[in-house]
Design an enzyme around this catalytic site. Structure first.
Site, mmCIF file in Angstrom:
data_model
loop_
_atom_site.group_PDB
_atom_site.id
_atom_site.type_symbol
_atom_site.label_atom_id
_atom_site.label_comp_id
_atom_site.label_asym_id
_atom_site.label_seq_id
_atom_site.Cartn_x
_atom_site.Cartn_y
_atom_site.Cartn_z
ATOM 1 N N ALA A 46 -4.237 4.764 -4.579
ATOM 2 C CA ALA A 46 -5.135 5.669 -5.305
ATOM 3 C C ALA A 46 -5.336 6.935 -4.492
ATOM 4 O O ALA A 46 -5.522 6.883 -3.275
ATOM 5 C CB ALA A 46 -6.484 4.987 -5.568
ATOM 6 N N VAL A 47 -5.306 8.077 -5.173
ATOM 7 C CA VAL A 47 -5.512 9.384 -4.538
ATOM 8 C C VAL A 47 -6.514 10.163 -5.379
ATOM 9 O O VAL A 47 -6.439 10.154 -6.620
ATOM 10 C CB VAL A 47 -4.190 10.170 -4.425
ATOM 11 C CG1 VAL A 47 -4.434 11.543 -3.806
ATOM 12 C CG2 VAL A 47 -3.168 9.386 -3.602
ATOM 13 N N ARG A 93 -0.254 15.219 -5.769
ATOM 14 C CA ARG A 93 0.909 16.098 -5.649
ATOM 15 C C ARG A 93 0.910 16.882 -4.336
ATOM 16 O O ARG A 93 1.439 17.982 -4.246
ATOM 17 C CB ARG A 93 1.002 17.078 -6.831
ATOM 18 C CG ARG A 93 1.112 16.393 -8.182
ATOM 19 C CD ARG A 93 1.187 17.411 -9.311
ATOM 20 N NE ARG A 93 1.260 16.765 -10.593
ATOM 21 C CZ ARG A 93 2.376 16.363 -11.193
ATOM 22 N NH1 ARG A 93 3.531 16.546 -10.589
ATOM 23 N NH2 ARG A 93 2.343 15.763 -12.370
ATOM 24 N N LYS A 151 1.581 15.021 -1.279
ATOM 25 C CA LYS A 151 2.240 14.085 -0.363
ATOM 26 C C LYS A 151 1.289 13.079 0.282
ATOM 27 O O LYS A 151 1.634 12.445 1.284
ATOM 28 C CB LYS A 151 3.017 14.841 0.723
ATOM 29 C CG LYS A 151 4.207 15.626 0.174
ATOM 30 C CD LYS A 151 5.075 16.159 1.285
ATOM 31 C CE LYS A 151 6.293 16.875 0.712
ATOM 32 N NZ LYS A 151 7.179 15.946 -0.035
ATOM 33 N N ASP A 207 6.543 4.932 -16.029
ATOM 34 C CA ASP A 207 5.904 5.899 -15.128
ATOM 35 C C ASP A 207 6.976 6.514 -14.229
ATOM 36 O O ASP A 207 7.185 6.092 -13.084
ATOM 37 C CB ASP A 207 4.821 5.218 -14.293
ATOM 38 C CG ASP A 207 3.934 6.216 -13.559
ATOM 39 O OD1 ASP A 207 4.349 7.390 -13.422
ATOM 40 O OD2 ASP A 207 2.832 5.832 -13.120
ATOM 41 N N TYR A 265 8.546 6.135 -5.353
ATOM 42 C CA TYR A 265 8.900 4.903 -4.655
ATOM 43 C C TYR A 265 10.396 4.854 -4.362
ATOM 44 O O TYR A 265 10.811 4.404 -3.291
ATOM 45 C CB TYR A 265 8.478 3.688 -5.479
ATOM 46 C CG TYR A 265 7.015 3.679 -5.844
ATOM 47 C CD1 TYR A 265 6.055 4.182 -4.955
ATOM 48 C CD2 TYR A 265 6.580 3.213 -7.077
ATOM 49 C CE1 TYR A 265 4.715 4.193 -5.285
ATOM 50 C CE2 TYR A 265 5.232 3.208 -7.408
ATOM 51 C CZ TYR A 265 4.309 3.710 -6.517
ATOM 52 O OH TYR A 265 2.975 3.718 -6.837
#
Length: 302
Positions: A217-218, A224, A226, A255, A262
């Site tokens: 999670a970000v 976007r 990194k 997705d 990945y």
């Protein structure tokens, strides 16, 4: 790039059986509508010549997901001040806060077992995985966040330090970060859990356990940039540190953004959900693995 979700809302992964030295099974935590699962109980492990050999696996018993009577399950710890505080002292830091990985100015370290950091982690993951609703969205978001925190407390209190860890990303070099408390700097989160699910082990060779990556999670304003790449690199560093050869994660088949990330990090697709899952309005997922080839070289040198 799409939102990084290697931890989608799907039924929890089966947990491994505790070792024979344990007097009883650990209870399963049903968590956040089956999206947050406790780390597996430790499996039997042996040592040979000073090198960890992950093996000696007994016949599996799957907690909660299969075979366990519903009435035996116990609820997670409450997401209260006492619960968070107890989890914080249950697992004291035995290492310094050096970063496991650095990428594009981001540093990734192990989460501190203190209440403020755990609440921040729950906040980041809740923002990533909460599905907004038309009415009373704030209420349902806060309820969801509380359950995420409750599941996190459970994992911290019930997982050995070399079987589960939560990693957090923060800006490592910005001068304005010095004025913030450590927990305020966290912008990304990922869970790493040792697992031994049979369906996945069929895709791996020569091992009976692997490191499962989930809950990536970000925060929206930091996507976007990194942060996800830094989190994946830190997971690999942890896998090498714990001497696991394979990294495993799941992603939605449609997705393309997450799967592209990945794949760029070295993961490859080895299996997919069956077609029938789409009949019950569920998104199809793929299993992706990465072979940490450096692992074999490190063992041979010892």
């Amino acid at each position: 790039m799409a939102v990084l979700r290697a931890w989608p809302p799907f039924p929890p992964q089966p947990l491994s059986r505790p070792s024979h030295s344990q007097s009883k099974r650990r209870p399963t935590c049903r968590g956040v509508a089956a999206t947050v699962t406790p780390g597996p109980a430790p499996s039997t492990r042996s040592r040979t010549g000073g090198v960890h050999v992950h093996g000696g696996r007994a016949k599996k018993g799957l907690l909660g997901a299969r075979g366990r009577p519903r009435e035996e399950r116990v609820p997670c710890l409450p997401a209260t001040e006492a619960g968070v505080g107890a989890a914080g002292v249950a697992r004291e830091e035995d290492e310094d806060d050096e970063y496991l990985a650095r990428e594009a100015g981001w540093g990734v370290r192990r989460m501190g077992r203190v209440g403020e950091e755990m609440r921040r982690v729950a906040q980041v993951q809740a923002q990533a995985f909460h599905v907004p609703v038309a009415l009373f969205n704030d209420f349902f978001f806060n309820f969801f966040k509380a359950e995420v925190l409750s599941a996190l407390i459970y994992r911290v209190r019930n997982s050995p330090p070399d079987r589960y860890d939560c990693l957090v990303a923060e800006e490592a070099e910005a001068a304005d970060q010095l004025s913030k408390a450590p927990y305020e700097r966290i912008v990304g989160v990922v869970d790493c859990t040792v697992q031994d699910e049979d369906d996945i082990l069929k895709q791996l060779q020569g091992v009976d356990e692997y490191l499962y990556v989930s809950g990536i999670a970000v925060l929206p304003s930091f996507r976007r940039r990194k942060v996800g790449t830094a989190l994946l690199k830190a997971c690999e560093a942890l896998g090498l540190k714990w001497r696991y050869r394979f990294m495993v994660l799941r992603a939605y088949e449609d997705d393309d953004g997450a799967r592209g990330l990945y794949a760029k990090a070295g993961y490859r697709v080895v299996s997919r959900d069956p077609e029938w899952v789409t009949w019950v309005e569920r998104r199809r997922r793929v299993v992706m693995i990465k072979d940490l080839l450096v692992h074999d070289n490190q063992i041979e040198q010892q």
